[in-house]
Design an enzyme around this catalytic site. Structure first.
Site, PDB file in Angstrom:
ATOM      1  CB  SER A  94      -0.943  -0.002   1.208  1.00  0.00           C
ATOM      2  OG  SER A  94      -0.208  -0.041   2.420  1.00  0.00           O
ATOM      3  CG  HIS A 122      -4.145  -1.340  -0.048  1.00  0.00           C
ATOM      4  ND1 HIS A 122      -3.746  -2.067   1.053  1.00  0.00           N
ATOM      5  CD2 HIS A 122      -4.387  -0.081   0.392  1.00  0.00           C
ATOM      6  CE1 HIS A 122      -3.722  -1.266   2.111  1.00  0.00           C
ATOM      7  NE2 HIS A 122      -4.110  -0.062   1.741  1.00  0.00           N
ATOM      8  CE  LYS A 153      -7.321  -0.222   3.095  1.00  0.00           C
ATOM      9  NZ  LYS A 153      -7.279   1.034   3.869  1.00  0.00           N
TER      10      LYS A 153
END
Length: 310
Positions: A94, A122, A153
């Site tokens: 990340s 991610h 996310k």
């Protein structure tokens, strides 16, 4: 979530947690003993590191994305007499926007009859042709034993995490994973929002324009920033670190950008290695091309002020 990752055989199951951090805290202690080994990438997320610290397995570490070093560490684990050998890696690192070489990792994992664990926080929802993450990006979804990821996310929520994989492994977690057994479940509103987000990703009519916008935005930002003289890390990802080196410089640049209406954060040691300070830009499908151009214009203006570029 099980169906999202492909469950035609009916052998996949999924367990929900309050966050992916909790999911990472629950895996290693539950599945590994002092007779086993965990072989972890050197740049794995802090939550993986904390999860590994909770278990009694022997620990081995391989250089970031270095498959040859991974094989060497697996050999050492075998020589140490370890029974279960679990390889743990981020799908995407990340802080760097770098995608792990999962196809080669799978080859080595299978050669040594090991177990592969991937934290895909991610990547879930946007990486790969249909947004199913790093496993789809490399066409190895069915070769990964356990995937941990987040609903907080790209899937839009503020919380929620999960482990998905073979039903027997997930059953063991459901009966032994402490962050699952001794914590609260997800709020119904989070579950509903996550299901709606997965439906958007699962439907080509809604997924395609979102992914096209995302990758168009990322390409525009990367192309213009590179042309302006900035040093960028990573590739093929919507996380685009602008490498600056000096911690004070990264903080100063972020402050100046904020005054121009561009909200970015400077990262420095100990979050990243010393002398590797950066501003980590995260591109979204919600950004318009005009907004991306405005951000780049601000970077160029501040970059010249600070003599980062000429």
């Amino acid at each position: 979530i099980s169906d999202f990752y492909g469950n035609a055989s009916g052998t996949r199951d999924t367990i929900l947690y309050a966050s992916c951090f909790d999911a990472n805290a629950g895996v290693f202690e539950s599945l590994l003993t002092e007779n086993d080994a965990i072989i972890s990438d050197a740049l794995n997320h802090a939550s993986i590191i904390d999860g590994v610290r909770l278990c009694k397995a022997k620990r081995f570490r391989y250089a970031n994305g270095d498959v040859k070093d991974l094989e060497l560490q697996l050999q050492k684990a075998e020589e140490a007499g370890c029974k279960v050998k679990m390889v743990a890696t981020d799908g995407v690192f990340s802080m760097d926007g770098v995608i792990a070489p999962l196809r080669e990792i799978c080859d080595v994992v299978e050669k040594y009859n090991a177990v592969l664990f991937v934290d895909d926080a991610h990547a879930t929802g946007f990486l790969g042709k249909t947004g199913r993450g790093t496993g789809e990006y490399w066409d190895v979804i069915d070769r990964i034993h356990l995937v941990n990821s987040t609903l907080g996310k790209a899937l839009g929520g503020a919380s929620g995490g999960y482990t998905t994989g073979h039903e027997l492994l997930v059953s063991a977690l459901r009966n032994t994973s402490r962050p699952y057994l001794f914590s609260n479940t997800l709020a119904p509103s989070v579950v509903g929002a996550a299901k709606a987000a997965i439906d958007l990703v699962d439907n080509p009519a809604t997924r395609t324009p979102l992914l096209d916008q995302l990758w168009g935005n990322a390409k525009l930002f990367r192309d213009r920033m590179s042309a302006a003289g900035f040093t960028l890390a990573g590739k093929d990802h919507a996380i685009i670190p602008v490498m600056l080196g000096d911690a004070r410089l990264a903080s100063d640049m972020a402050d100046r950008l904020l005054k121009r209406g561009i909200y970015v954060i400077g990262f420095s040691y100990p979050v990243v290695p010393k002398d590797k300070a950066r501003i980590r830009v995260q591109i979204s499908a919600a950004h318009s091309l005009d907004q991306v151009n405005r951000a780049v214009d601000a970077f160029i203006e501040v970059g010249k002020e600070l003599s980062i570029i000429s």
